[in-house]
Design an enzyme around this catalytic site. Structure first.
Site, mmCIF file in Angstrom:
data_model
loop_
_atom_site.group_PDB
_atom_site.id
_atom_site.type_symbol
_atom_site.label_atom_id
_atom_site.label_comp_id
_atom_site.label_asym_id
_atom_site.label_seq_id
_atom_site.Cartn_x
_atom_site.Cartn_y
_atom_site.Cartn_z
ATOM 1 N N ASP A 74 -10.192 2.951 1.189
ATOM 2 C CA ASP A 74 -10.274 2.548 2.814
ATOM 3 C C ASP A 74 -11.026 3.363 3.537
ATOM 4 O OD1 ASP A 74 -9.073 0.145 2.526
ATOM 5 O OD2 ASP A 74 -7.104 0.548 3.043
ATOM 6 N N LYS A 97 0.919 -1.169 0.084
ATOM 7 C CA LYS A 97 -0.162 0.073 -0.042
ATOM 8 C C LYS A 97 0.748 1.371 0.020
ATOM 9 C CE LYS A 97 -4.517 -1.709 1.936
ATOM 10 N NZ LYS A 97 -5.423 -1.548 2.961
#
Ligand code: NAP
Length: 550
Positions: free
Chosen positions: A346, A309
């Site tokens: 997210d 990420k």
């Protein structure tokens, strides 16, 4: 009477072959036939693995009767020798004798390993070729190398099909296999794929690169090769029958990704919205390998998970302000010229489920944890005006994050003294059936507990919260919302959230049931009674799965 098997017959049938051949195993004829019977109507191309039978010769009369009942189907006789990765312990002569018998009882194709073909006399090989369609096969159980050289060896022998199977040790090996298929499919009938978990791309996309068909297992647990996917999954999840040149490729990239539920969820979304796209689990051991595949396949979009990420930020041409601020990207879009753009969904995964229940500007929210998910939550919730508190096992990390986001750091010892609207668990505590909860019962002074852990649905924290009549927001909601936002970024269409929630909750139930089977002595647990009046769960209840063909 069924026509005599011949190379000619198999050539005619090539045009009607399904895209998936199911490998059927069984220790005896009855078991093999029972399994084959349950598959043959939906998938009339079966490979019967005669080498799995304890007594293959003795089983042939029963198999003959079964084949006669299914003249519409194509059956492949495979009696792979142990030396070449199968279970047959006999000689090459015994293998040839069995395949000859197979030609007499209605099999249309026989699989013969290259090693056996080399060992046979030319006359014996010609005799087999005159009796039955022949697949010359070669399996490399270690690498994907020198495919052209291997194929040159294989094509010295007459055959109706050449089956070349290698092992992917990285994602790029799939590109190698597909380039090989593209180079030779016009001149030969080829079946090509990569084994191993990293070979999934070739198993699904190989058919559009020119592989006449691919192989799937009958059920999970009955794989005849590493990385083999159940045939129903190839058809229902990956929709292999509709994969064509226009199919856009997406995937979840990480290490590990084998147990990710993203493929189930995103493929269901593409199917529901009739988007010609397929979504794969990409086990990337290095970012370099992943990026090479993204450009060469090419892959249109990625869900990025651990451990990439942060690392992927360096490969992006640009990203949205939130991604830059958080310093983590979980969504990539590939532009037509190969540029990569990053997003972070997210944040939406945490913010949207809470916004559906409360006015965030008036809320007090405690986040437990200071990793990637906590970061997304802290930035996202602060941006919505919430009063955010952070606590963490390593206090310094929470203190740093609190400073960056203008949230408040809370010592663990002070948590029980406070009252919150929501407590979010952003740690892995409770994953995989762990018995620990990240907070104790007396610390849960809150209206809602949002446990980001979604597998299992009923974590230790969820149990404690429910026992205290605290409303629970399941981690499933974050999973679905972050995926929904990805779907929208990639397609520009509203995501079918109800369908996505439905298929993931079904997959979780299936996994929970499998866990119970694996642990027969464990107490049977009731599913979590989480709050059910949320928009997602209401919608998920209403959603109906497209009926699966039996
Ligand atoms: P991460 O970056 O590795 O951060 C993990 C955090 O949990 C760190 O703050 C760590 O504390 C803390 N932690 C780890 N083990 C702990 C333990 N045994 N006791 C107490 N604290 C512990 O992970 P992440 O990406 O933030 O993800 C955290 C969890 O959120 C994941 O495991 C996953 O279950 C969940 N998640 C769910 C979704 C979803 O879609 N539902 C999405 C992303 C994440 P230290 O700082 O002390 O190491």
């Amino acid at each position: 009477m069924r026509e005599t098997a011949s190379a000619y017959a198999s050539r005619i049938r090539r045009f009607r072959l399904p895209r998936v051949c199911i490998a059927v195993v069984g220790g005896d004829a009855a078991t093999m036939i029972e399994r084959a019977e349950s598959l043959v109507r939906d998938n009339p191309l079966l490979e019967l693995r005669l080498d799995y039978l304890a007594q293959p010769q003795a089983a042939l009369p029963k198999i003959k009767s079964f084949i006669e009942l299914h003249p519409e189907a194509t059956f492949i006789a495979t009696c792979r020798r142990a030396a070449n990765g199968g279970k047959f312990k006999g000689t090459v002569a015994a293998q040839l004798a069995l395949l000859r018998k197979a030609s007499e009882i209605g099999f249309l194709l026989a699989d013969l390993e290259l090693q056996s073909a080399k060992a046979l006399k030319p006359d014996d090989l010609k005799d087999l070729y005159d009796r039955i369609g022949v697949i010359i096969s070669y399996h490399d159980f270690r690498t994907t190398k020198k495919l052209d050289d291997q194929f040159a060896e294989m094509s010295k022998f007459p055959a109706d099909f050449y089956k070349l199977v290698s092992t992917a040790t990285n994602l790029h090996d799939n590109v190698v296999m597909m380039k090989f298929l593209e180079a030779h499919a016009a001149s030969h009938e080829i079946v090509g794929l990569c084994m191993g978990e990293q070979g999934i791309i070739s198993r699904v996309l190989g058919v559009r690169a020119g592989s006449v068909f691919t192989f799937g297992s009958a059920i999970r647990g009955e794989e005849t090769a590493p990385g083999q996917v159940p045939a129903w999954e190839l058809r229902d999840v990956y929709r292999i029958d509709t994969v064509d040149q226009a199919t856009q490729v997406y995937g979840v990239a990480g290490d590990p990704v084998a147990h990710s539920l993203s493929p189930v969820m995103m493929n269901a979304a593409f199917r529901r919205e009739t988007v010609n796209a397929v979504y794969l689990a990409l086990h990337a051991k290095t970012l370099k390998d992943l990026l090479a595949c993204v450009q060469e396949i090419p892959i249109r979009g990625l869900s990025v998970t651990m451990p990439y990420k942060q690392e992927i930020l360096e490969a992006l041409q640009n990203s949205d302000p939130l991604t830059k601020q958080i310093g983590a990207c979980n969504t990539v879009v590939r532009g037509a010229g190969g540029q990569l753009y990053g997003f972070n969904t997210d944040v939406a995964g945490i913010v949207v489920p809470l916004e559906q229940r409360m006015h965030l500007a008036d809320s007090r929210i405690l986040i437990v944890g200071a990793g990637g998910a906590a970061r997304a939550g802290a930035f996202g919730l602060k941006a919505k005006g919430a009063e955010v508190f952070l606590t963490n096992r390593t206090p310094e990390k929470a203190q740093v994050l609190a400073r960056q986001t203008k949230a408040k750091y809370l010592k663990r010892a002070d948590v029980a003294k406070q009252q919150f609207d929501v407590i979010i668990n952003a740690t892995p505590v409770g994953m995989n059936g762990g018995k620990q909860a990240p907070l104790n019962e007396n610390e849960l002074n809150t209206k809602y507990v949002f446990d980001l852990v979604y597998n299992p649905a009923e974590t230790a924290l969820v149990k404690v919260a429910l026992a205290r009549q605290i409303q629970v927001i399941p981690g499933l909601e974050m999973f679905v919302q972050q995926g929904a936002r990805q779907f929208e970024i990639w397609t520009g269409k509203p995501a079918p959230i109800a369908e996505m929630g439905y298929v993931v909750s079904k997959a979780l139930e299936r996994q929970a049931a499998e866990r119970i089977v694996e642990e027969p002595k464990a107490a049977v647990r009731k599913p979590a009674k989480t709050e059910s009046r949320t928009p997602l769960r209401k919608a998920a209840k209403k959603a109906s799965m497209p009926a699966r063909k039996k």
